[in-house]
Design an enzyme around this catalytic site. Structure first.
Site, PDB file in Angstrom:
ATOM      1  N   HIS A 176     -10.306  -4.674  -2.909  1.00 39.67           N
ATOM      2  CA  HIS A 176      -9.230  -5.174  -2.069  1.00 39.67           C
ATOM      3  C   HIS A 176      -9.358  -5.609  -0.778  1.00 39.67           C
ATOM      4  CE1 HIS A 176      -9.885  -0.887  -2.050  1.00 39.67           C
ATOM      5  NE2 HIS A 176      -9.252  -0.589  -1.018  1.00 39.67           N
ATOM      6  N   HIS A 189      -7.163  -5.270   2.718  1.00 36.43           N
ATOM      7  CA  HIS A 189      -5.835  -4.737   3.402  1.00 36.43           C
ATOM      8  C   HIS A 189      -5.404  -5.785   4.100  1.00 36.43           C
ATOM      9  CE1 HIS A 189      -6.711  -0.286   2.459  1.00 36.43           C
ATOM     10  NE2 HIS A 189      -8.140  -0.989   2.256  1.00 36.43           N
ATOM     11  N   GLN A 194     -14.351   3.106   1.503  1.00 35.44           N
ATOM     12  CA  GLN A 194     -13.789   2.511   0.233  1.00 35.44           C
ATOM     13  C   GLN A 194     -13.365   3.675  -0.562  1.00 35.44           C
ATOM     14  OE1 GLN A 194     -15.977   0.038  -2.440  1.00 35.44           O
ATOM     15  NE2 GLN A 194     -14.148  -0.516  -3.501  1.00 35.44           N
ATOM     16  N   ASP A 199       0.778  -0.997  -0.124  1.00 29.23           N
ATOM     17  CA  ASP A 199      -0.110   0.006  -0.051  1.00 29.23           C
ATOM     18  C   ASP A 199       1.019   1.173  -0.046  1.00 29.23           C
ATOM     19  OD1 ASP A 199      -3.166   0.694   0.876  1.00 29.23           O
ATOM     20  OD2 ASP A 199      -1.664   2.088   0.923  1.00 29.23           O
ATOM     21  N   ILE A 200       0.429   2.129  -0.959  1.00 25.69           N
ATOM     22  CA  ILE A 200       1.432   3.395  -0.968  1.00 25.69           C
ATOM     23  C   ILE A 200       1.295   4.349   0.113  1.00 25.69           C
ATOM     24  CG2 ILE A 200       0.002   4.989  -2.151  1.00 25.69           C
ATOM     25  CD1 ILE A 200       1.868   5.418  -4.514  1.00 25.69           C
TER      26      ILE A 200
HETATM   27  P1  AMP Z   1      -9.738   1.914   0.535  1.00 23.76           P
HETATM   28  O1  AMP Z   1      -9.563   3.103   1.364  1.00 23.76           O
HETATM   29  O2  AMP Z   1     -10.003   0.895   1.551  1.00 23.76           O
HETATM   30  O3  AMP Z   1     -10.488   2.002  -0.821  1.00 23.76           O
HETATM   31  O4  AMP Z   1      -8.248   1.725   0.153  1.00 23.76           O
HETATM   32  C1  AMP Z   1      -7.500   2.024  -0.694  1.00 23.76           C
HETATM   33  C2  AMP Z   1      -6.122   1.912  -0.519  1.00 23.76           C
HETATM   34  O5  AMP Z   1      -5.279   1.925  -1.640  1.00 23.76           O
HETATM   35  C3  AMP Z   1      -5.258   3.157   0.373  1.00 23.76           C
HETATM   36  O6  AMP Z   1      -4.877   2.521   1.557  1.00 23.76           O
HETATM   37  C4  AMP Z   1      -4.492   3.579  -0.472  1.00 23.76           C
HETATM   38  O7  AMP Z   1      -3.127   3.950   0.257  1.00 23.76           O
HETATM   39  C5  AMP Z   1      -3.973   2.525  -1.354  1.00 23.76           C
HETATM   40  N1  AMP Z   1      -3.544   2.927  -2.797  1.00 23.76           N
HETATM   41  C6  AMP Z   1      -3.904   4.075  -3.437  1.00 23.76           C
HETATM   42  N2  AMP Z   1      -3.300   4.063  -4.806  1.00 23.76           N
HETATM   43  C7  AMP Z   1      -2.432   3.165  -4.817  1.00 23.76           C
HETATM   44  C8  AMP Z   1      -1.287   2.717  -5.379  1.00 23.76           C
HETATM   45  N3  AMP Z   1      -1.116   3.435  -6.738  1.00 23.76           N
HETATM   46  N4  AMP Z   1      -0.423   1.931  -4.937  1.00 23.76           N
HETATM   47  C9  AMP Z   1      -0.824   1.290  -3.754  1.00 23.76           C
HETATM   48  N5  AMP Z   1      -1.584   1.518  -3.054  1.00 23.76           N
HETATM   49  C10 AMP Z   1      -2.562   2.411  -3.285  1.00 23.76           C
END
Ligand code: AMP
Ligand code: ZN
Length: 139
Positions: free
Chosen positions: A99, A101, A93, A29-30
């Site tokens: 996805h 986590h 979300q 996760d970024i």
């Molecule tokens: P959610 O809020 O449950 O939809 O989680 C989305 C997750 O995706 C967040 O924890 C972000 O930090 C992560 N995220 C968004 N863009 C990227 C990316 N390009 N690479 C890796 N993680 C990402």
């Protein structure tokens, strides 16, 4: 607009990959909640749990289990792990490609679920029976 997780699957967006199989992909996760925070996603585009195929759905938990085991063995701080999936904006979300986590936890890390005011009452049997009946009937 293109789905960023589909772009990662296609290799058009960079990601630090940690696991891949026929149905899923996992990467760092970024914006990690904790060090070692990984996302597991289905290769198919499904916005959420309701759109996921049975096949993709069935592949996500075994993949998460492998990563959870690797996290424990890795030497990274990992006294526990939370699995978390947000479905729809109201549930938190922000990326609309399903996805899971995988969040490593340590004592005092400051992360956690916030319960609503009034939480802590055991529900009545009658209320639980009625709710269970509604959910059974909807399957
Ligand atoms: P959610 O809020 O449950 O939809 O989680 C989305 C997750 O995706 C967040 O924890 C972000 O930090 C992560 N995220 C968004 N863009 C990227 C990316 N390009 N690479 C890796 N993680 C990402
Ligand atoms: Zn997608």
């Amino acid at each position: 607009m293109a789905c960023i997780f589909c772009e990662i699957i296609a290799g058009r967006m960079p990601a630090h990959r940690v696991y891949e199989d026929e149905f899923c992909l996992a990467f760092m996760d970024i914006m990690p909640i904790s060090s070692g925070h990984v996302l597991v996603i289905p290769r198919e585009h499904a916005a959420n749990i309701w759109e996921l195929s049975q096949q993709a759905s069935a592949a996500l938990l075994p993949a998460a289990q492998k990563i959870a085991t690797a996290l424990q063995k890795s030497g990274l701080p990992c006294e526990g792990i939370n699995l978390f999936m947000a479905n729809n904006a109201v549930a938190g979300q922000s990326v609309f490609h399903a996805h899971l986590h995988i969040v490593p936890r340590v004592q005092g890390d400051g992360f956690g679920l916030r319960f609503p005011p009034g939480y802590g009452q055991t529900a009545s049997n009658a209320a639980l029976q009625e709710l269970a009946q509604r959910i059974r009937a909807a399957q």
